[in-house]
Design a protein around this motif. Structure first.
Motif, PDB file in Angstrom:
ATOM      1  N   PHE A 131       0.822  -1.203   0.000  1.00 26.95           N
ATOM      2  CA  PHE A 131       0.000   0.000   0.000  1.00 26.95           C
ATOM      3  C   PHE A 131       0.864   1.264   0.000  1.00 26.95           C
ATOM      4  O   PHE A 131       0.483   2.273  -0.597  1.00 26.95           O
ATOM      5  CB  PHE A 131      -0.959  -0.044   1.185  1.00 26.95           C
ATOM      6  N   THR A 132       2.025   1.204   0.628  1.00 21.70           N
ATOM      7  CA  THR A 132       2.956   2.334   0.542  1.00 21.70           C
ATOM      8  C   THR A 132       3.438   2.506  -0.886  1.00 21.70           C
ATOM      9  O   THR A 132       3.508   3.630  -1.405  1.00 21.70           O
ATOM     10  CB  THR A 132       4.152   2.114   1.488  1.00 21.70           C
ATOM     11  N   LEU A 133       3.762   1.394  -1.547  1.00 22.61           N
ATOM     12  CA  LEU A 133       4.172   1.466  -2.949  1.00 22.61           C
ATOM     13  C   LEU A 133       3.039   2.009  -3.808  1.00 22.61           C
ATOM     14  O   LEU A 133       3.274   2.802  -4.731  1.00 22.61           O
ATOM     15  CB  LEU A 133       4.620   0.095  -3.442  1.00 22.61           C
ATOM     16  N   ALA A 134       1.804   1.617  -3.527  1.00 24.88           N
ATOM     17  CA  ALA A 134       0.658   2.150  -4.269  1.00 24.88           C
ATOM     18  C   ALA A 134       0.598   3.665  -4.136  1.00 24.88           C
ATOM     19  O   ALA A 134       0.350   4.380  -5.117  1.00 24.88           O
ATOM     20  CB  ALA A 134      -0.634   1.515  -3.762  1.00 24.88           C
ATOM     21  N   VAL A 182      -9.088  -3.229  -4.170  1.00 29.01           N
ATOM     22  CA  VAL A 182      -8.621  -2.221  -5.121  1.00 29.01           C
ATOM     23  C   VAL A 182      -7.493  -2.769  -5.987  1.00 29.01           C
ATOM     24  O   VAL A 182      -7.298  -2.319  -7.120  1.00 29.01           O
ATOM     25  CB  VAL A 182      -8.179  -0.928  -4.397  1.00 29.01           C
ATOM     26  N   ILE A 183      -6.740  -3.743  -5.457  1.00 29.26           N
ATOM     27  CA  ILE A 183      -5.667  -4.370  -6.233  1.00 29.26           C
ATOM     28  C   ILE A 183      -6.228  -5.476  -7.118  1.00 29.26           C
ATOM     29  O   ILE A 183      -5.749  -5.707  -8.225  1.00 29.26           O
ATOM     30  CB  ILE A 183      -4.582  -4.923  -5.296  1.00 29.26           C
ATOM     31  N   LYS A 196     -12.345   3.536  -6.093  1.00 33.41           N
ATOM     32  CA  LYS A 196     -11.486   3.805  -7.255  1.00 33.41           C
ATOM     33  C   LYS A 196     -10.346   4.735  -6.841  1.00 33.41           C
ATOM     34  O   LYS A 196     -10.356   5.936  -7.154  1.00 33.41           O
ATOM     35  CB  LYS A 196     -12.320   4.381  -8.394  1.00 33.41           C
ATOM     36  N   ILE A 197      -9.379   4.162  -6.149  1.00 38.58           N
ATOM     37  CA  ILE A 197      -8.249   4.943  -5.649  1.00 38.58           C
ATOM     38  C   ILE A 197      -6.923   4.426  -6.193  1.00 38.58           C
ATOM     39  O   ILE A 197      -5.863   4.905  -5.797  1.00 38.58           O
ATOM     40  CB  ILE A 197      -8.228   4.950  -4.099  1.00 38.58           C
ATOM     41  N   ALA A 241      -2.414  -1.236 -10.440  1.00 39.83           N
ATOM     42  CA  ALA A 241      -2.861  -2.500  -9.852  1.00 39.83           C
ATOM     43  C   ALA A 241      -2.143  -3.669 -10.526  1.00 39.83           C
ATOM     44  O   ALA A 241      -1.701  -4.617  -9.856  1.00 39.83           O
ATOM     45  CB  ALA A 241      -4.369  -2.650  -9.985  1.00 39.83           C
ATOM     46  N   ARG A 242      -2.001  -3.618 -11.836  1.00 39.19           N
ATOM     47  CA  ARG A 242      -1.281  -4.677 -12.561  1.00 39.19           C
ATOM     48  C   ARG A 242       0.175  -4.754 -12.112  1.00 39.19           C
ATOM     49  O   ARG A 242       0.737  -5.843 -11.932  1.00 39.19           O
ATOM     50  CB  ARG A 242      -1.339  -4.415 -14.065  1.00 39.19           C
TER      51      ARG A 242
END
Length: 311
Positions: free
Chosen positions: A76-79, A217-218, A226-227, A233-234
């Motif tokens: 989630f940090t990487l996201a 979401v992933i 939709k964040i 996500a891919r």
């Protein structure tokens, strides 16, 4: 069962049987005793939650017990970083499996301060450093927490201060990694600020119900907030498949066939793209530092559902 259209009632019955089997087996592994707060946790616990594409959430075991998500937070940090600065992070972190322990300094020395991927500790410290750049730690942590709370639609997700303090007091290998990164110019904030943010990020606690909901979401499930862009996500799924279980990533991919990210708190986030988001927790770890019974449960679930990234 080998059908993408999983019947929630059949899945619920399977999860109950799986939970009972795991409790009967009692093959728990060893908790992460190098973090004092985690060393005190009873390993004989198990929970699993599955968020399906139709909006159903199916669970079994201790699914309402919060646990320290530890390295699952790195996803989630990487996201957040990908959303904030796009592909710039790849100038500082690689995208290849490490083949080494999650806290190893060996590759970092051989490759002159550029971590192999963002899910080993050195790479995650750089990712956190990128999110922190130009801001106070509170702002960076707030972004991660807000992302998670929005993803699972639950504002009660929080940081466990006792776990964060425990890591601050005993995280000597991470301190060494941060200073080594700084020596190569790959840490742009003072090491103590980046590490403080990183330790608090890892101390986020969630239940499997919350984590499964966040993973929607992933997984790209209908109705998920939709964040996160489809492309990001891919990218996250690809990295989870190849690097999400440290030097056990190849074995996990072979046995389970789905993207996953583990944490030394015993959690696993497992993604069946467009089908389901799965969260598993059992605090005892195997030799790779991944949940022992969580890995077993992931393999059994993949066999039951037929879910696989490989057809």
């Amino acid at each position: 069962m080998q059908d993408e259209r999983i019947d929630p009632a059949a899945l619920a019955a399977f999860l109950e049987r799986l939970s009972a089997e795991i409790l009967e087996r009692g093959d728990w592994g060893k908790v992460a005793d190098y973090i004092p707060e985690l060393a005190a946790i009873d390993p004989a616990q198990f929970a699993i939650s599955v968020a399906l594409a139709d909006g159903t959430l199916v669970s079994a075991g201790a699914d309402r017990v919060p646990f320290s998500i530890q390295s699952v937070s790195k996803v989630f940090t990487l996201a957040c970083v990908l959303g904030r600065q796009g592909g710039q992070i790849w100038q500082r972190v690689g995208r290849e499996p490490s083949g080494s322990r999650f806290d190893s300094i060996l590759l970092l020395e051989l490759e002159r301060g550029k971590p192999r991927n963002p899910f080993i500790n050195a790479g995650a410290i750089v990712t956190t450093d990128a999110l922190l750049e130009g801001r106070e730690p509170k702002a960076a942590l707030s972004e991660i927490l807000t992302f998670l709370q929005s993803a699972c639609e639950d504002v009660t997700v929080r940081i466990d201060p006792a776990v964060a303090r425990s890591e601050l007091e005993t995280g000597f290998r991470n301190i060494a990694l941060a200073n080594y990164l700084k020596s190569y110019g790959n840490l742009r904030n003072p090491p103590e600020l980046t590490l403080g943010t990183y330790f608090h990020q890892c101390a986020i606690e969630m239940t499997t119900r919350q984590l499964a909901q966040a993973g929607r979401v992933i997984a790209g499930l209908p109705g998920a907030p939709k964040i996160l862009s489809v492309m990001n996500a891919r990218r996250l799924n690809a990295l989870m498949m190849t690097c999400g279980h440290y030097d056990g990533s190849g074995d996990f991919a072979y046995r389970v066939g789905l993207p996953g990210k583990s944490g030394v708190g015993g959690g696993i986030l497992l993604i069946a793209p467009r089908r389901a988001s799965i969260a598993i927790w059992s605090p005892g770890l195997n030799g790779y530092g991944n949940s022992q019974m969580g890995t077993f449960a992931a393999e059994q679930l993949a066999r039951f559902t037929g879910w696989s990234s490989f057809g």
